[in-house]
Design an enzyme around this catalytic site. Structure first.
Site, PDB file in Angstrom:
ATOM      1  N   HIS A  87      41.105  91.537  45.977  1.00 49.67           N
ATOM      2  CA  HIS A  87      40.982  92.075  44.621  1.00 49.67           C
ATOM      3  C   HIS A  87      41.427  93.534  44.693  1.00 49.67           C
ATOM      4  O   HIS A  87      40.967  94.254  45.577  1.00 49.67           O
ATOM      5  CB  HIS A  87      39.529  92.009  44.149  1.00 49.67           C
ATOM      6  CG  HIS A  87      38.970  90.615  44.153  1.00 49.67           C
ATOM      7  ND1 HIS A  87      38.983  89.795  43.039  1.00 49.67           N
ATOM      8  CD2 HIS A  87      38.408  89.883  45.153  1.00 49.67           C
ATOM      9  CE1 HIS A  87      38.443  88.625  43.357  1.00 49.67           C
ATOM     10  NE2 HIS A  87      38.085  88.650  44.628  1.00 49.67           N
ATOM     11  N   HIS A 131      46.160  84.837  40.251  1.00 49.91           N
ATOM     12  CA  HIS A 131      44.989  85.709  40.120  1.00 49.91           C
ATOM     13  C   HIS A 131      44.873  86.642  41.308  1.00 49.91           C
ATOM     14  O   HIS A 131      44.257  87.692  41.237  1.00 49.91           O
ATOM     15  CB  HIS A 131      43.703  84.881  40.058  1.00 49.91           C
ATOM     16  CG  HIS A 131      43.676  83.906  38.944  1.00 49.91           C
ATOM     17  ND1 HIS A 131      43.605  84.287  37.631  1.00 49.91           N
ATOM     18  CD2 HIS A 131      43.743  82.553  38.941  1.00 49.91           C
ATOM     19  CE1 HIS A 131      43.623  83.213  36.871  1.00 49.91           C
ATOM     20  NE2 HIS A 131      43.704  82.150  37.639  1.00 49.91           N
ATOM     21  N   THR A 167      32.947  85.169  42.187  1.00 54.34           N
ATOM     22  CA  THR A 167      33.265  86.181  41.169  1.00 54.34           C
ATOM     23  C   THR A 167      34.416  85.718  40.275  1.00 54.34           C
ATOM     24  O   THR A 167      34.929  86.488  39.482  1.00 54.34           O
ATOM     25  CB  THR A 167      33.645  87.524  41.814  1.00 54.34           C
ATOM     26  OG1 THR A 167      34.811  87.324  42.625  1.00 54.34           O
ATOM     27  CG2 THR A 167      32.507  88.062  42.663  1.00 54.34           C
ATOM     28  N   THR A 168      34.835  84.459  40.447  1.00 56.13           N
ATOM     29  CA  THR A 168      35.815  83.860  39.544  1.00 56.13           C
ATOM     30  C   THR A 168      35.212  82.575  38.984  1.00 56.13           C
ATOM     31  O   THR A 168      34.353  81.980  39.632  1.00 56.13           O
ATOM     32  CB  THR A 168      37.112  83.479  40.299  1.00 56.13           C
ATOM     33  OG1 THR A 168      36.772  82.696  41.446  1.00 56.13           O
ATOM     34  CG2 THR A 168      37.891  84.709  40.738  1.00 56.13           C
ATOM     35  N   HIS A 191      37.888  89.265  50.413  1.00 54.45           N
ATOM     36  CA  HIS A 191      36.829  88.265  50.545  1.00 54.45           C
ATOM     37  C   HIS A 191      37.249  87.210  51.551  1.00 54.45           C
ATOM     38  O   HIS A 191      38.284  86.561  51.369  1.00 54.45           O
ATOM     39  CB  HIS A 191      36.546  87.608  49.186  1.00 54.45           C
ATOM     40  CG  HIS A 191      35.888  88.547  48.228  1.00 54.45           C
ATOM     41  ND1 HIS A 191      35.956  88.404  46.870  1.00 54.45           N
ATOM     42  CD2 HIS A 191      35.149  89.664  48.462  1.00 54.45           C
ATOM     43  CE1 HIS A 191      35.268  89.381  46.301  1.00 54.45           C
ATOM     44  NE2 HIS A 191      34.778  90.171  47.245  1.00 54.45           N
ATOM     45  N   HIS A 211      41.153  86.219  50.391  1.00 63.09           N
ATOM     46  CA  HIS A 211      41.955  86.709  49.266  1.00 63.09           C
ATOM     47  C   HIS A 211      41.526  88.132  48.956  1.00 63.09           C
ATOM     48  O   HIS A 211      40.575  88.643  49.550  1.00 63.09           O
ATOM     49  CB  HIS A 211      41.806  85.780  48.054  1.00 63.09           C
ATOM     50  CG  HIS A 211      40.415  85.739  47.525  1.00 63.09           C
ATOM     51  ND1 HIS A 211      39.538  84.720  47.804  1.00 63.09           N
ATOM     52  CD2 HIS A 211      39.719  86.616  46.770  1.00 63.09           C
ATOM     53  CE1 HIS A 211      38.377  84.966  47.227  1.00 63.09           C
ATOM     54  NE2 HIS A 211      38.451  86.118  46.598  1.00 63.09           N
TER      55      HIS A 211
HETATM   56 ZN   LIG Z   1      37.059  87.192  45.588  1.00 60.54          ZN
END
Ligand SMILES: [Zn+2]
Ligand SMILES: *[C@@H]1O[C@H](CO)[C@@H](O)[C@H](O)[C@H]1NC(C)=O
Ligand SMILES: *[C@@H]1O[C@H](CO)[C@@H](O)[C@H](O)[C@H]1NC(C)=O
Ligand SMILES: *[C@@H]1O[C@H](CO)[C@@H](O)[C@H](O)[C@H]1NC(C)=O
Length: 308
Positions: free
Chosen positions: A125, A89, A228-229, A148, A123
């Site tokens: 995005h 992801h 947000t996941t 993040h 991580h």
């Molecule tokens: Zn995130």
């Protein structure tokens, strides 16, 4: 054990491995529009009233003379080896075993008095194109990437434990803007080694978390939201810096070559969620406000976040 039991056993073992190694990634989920609609079927919390990300507007935010966010240990080189991992992801750098030393931590700002939050991991995005990628939007802008840095409240023993408490996590949100600069060099340099899902590599250069932050961390937005996941737990105090960090076009492109086995990983951002009755606060250093609020008596505990 018969065939069915064996299959079941393997399934359980797989789930346990998933749950222990990547606590924020519960099972399978996708980012395509039709996939995001199905998150709520498997993860009820994703349908809550305090979800993230949101669109932030400086005009609609409430300006306050909040104390500075104290960032401790961010300028020290991280002592133990750091691992970069493609989890299908995103790409993740785990920072949660800082051998023999205290983990870098934050306090102050919009956070409750006496609450300290230690770094767990970071991580990213990002988008397939430069006009998208960040999860939060700021004043109508969607940046090409958002990092993040996930922190766990020290009073909870692990990230998965912290997910059960509304003061469990703080996530620092950092926007990246395309500009020629190299702050991410030590991470980007290793992306080719983690091109495929579950690839993991040791970073051969030490980094400081401070080198990944914007030059100015005085101005930030803060609101109460969620992961947000999936599983979308509503346990996150968000702190989003208004100043972006530069990243070059060629560095962004290296993120866009990562694969989850079926597709390239890109556009791994969640659609915007309703802000509802929540308030977004902005810390700004404005002398008039200090007079109005009288800094000495300003109490973060009095902030009204519309938290349940
Ligand atoms: Zn995130
Ligand atoms: C790029 O990074 C260098 C060194 O970190 C810094 O001195 C310079 O000001 C940065 N440039 C921009 C445009 O941010
Ligand atoms: C670190 O690893 C990168 C990518 O594998 C490589 O290009 C670089 O030369 C290495 N640096 C050192 C100091 O070993
Ligand atoms: C990455 O994963 C691929 C596919 O599973 C594998 O062939 C390759 O050896 C892995 N590379 C590293 C550096 O682990």
């Amino acid at each position: 054990m018969n065939q069915y039991q064996v299959t079941n056993m393997i399934y359980i073992v797989k789930c346990v491995i998933l749950a222990t190694t990547v606590p924020l990634v519960a099972g399978h989920f996708g980012y395509r529009k039709r996939d995001q609609h199905t998150w709520v079927q498997n993860f009820k919390l994703c349908d809550g009233k305090l979800q993230s990300p949101i669109s932030i507007s400086s005009f609609k935010s409430i300006t306050l003379p909040l104390p500075a966010l104290e960032i401790i240990g961010y300028h020290d080189f991280l002592s133990s080896p750091l691992y970069l991992k493609n989890n299908g992801h995103s790409v993740v750098v785990n920072v949660n075993n800082h051998l023999g030393k205290r983990l870098p931590y934050i306090f102050g700002g919009s956070l409750d008095i006496n609450q300290e939050y230690e770094v767990d991991h970071l991580h990213f995005h990002w988008g397939a194109k430069n006009n998208r990628g960040s999860e939060h939007m700021l004043n109508g802008i969607r940046y090409p990437m958002e990092m993040h840095i996930v922190h766990r409240n020290r009073i909870y023993s692990s990230l998965s434990n912290a997910l059960n408490y509304k003061n469990g996590l703080v996530v620092l949100g950092i926007f990246f803007q395309e500009e020629d600069n190299k702050s991410l060099y030590s991470i980007v340099n290793h992306l080719t080694s983690v091109r495929w899902i579950n690839n993991e590599t040791k970073l051969n250069t030490s980094i400081t978390l401070g080198s990944l932050l914007p030059k100015n961390t005085d101005v930030f937005y803060s609101y109460k939201g969620s992961l947000t996941t999936p599983p979308c737990n509503e346990v996150v105090t968000w702190i989003i810096f208004s100043m972006p960090v530069p990243i070059s076009f060629s560095q962004l492109n290296k993120f866009r070559l990562l694969s989850n086995g079926n597709n390239l990983i890109a556009d791994n951002y969640r659609k915007l969620q309703n802000i509802g009755l929540r308030k977004v606060y902005i810390r700004k250093l404005n002398p008039h406000l200090f007079v109005k609020y009288n800094e000495m008596t300003f109490n973060v505990a009095d902030l009204d976040w519309f938290w349940h």
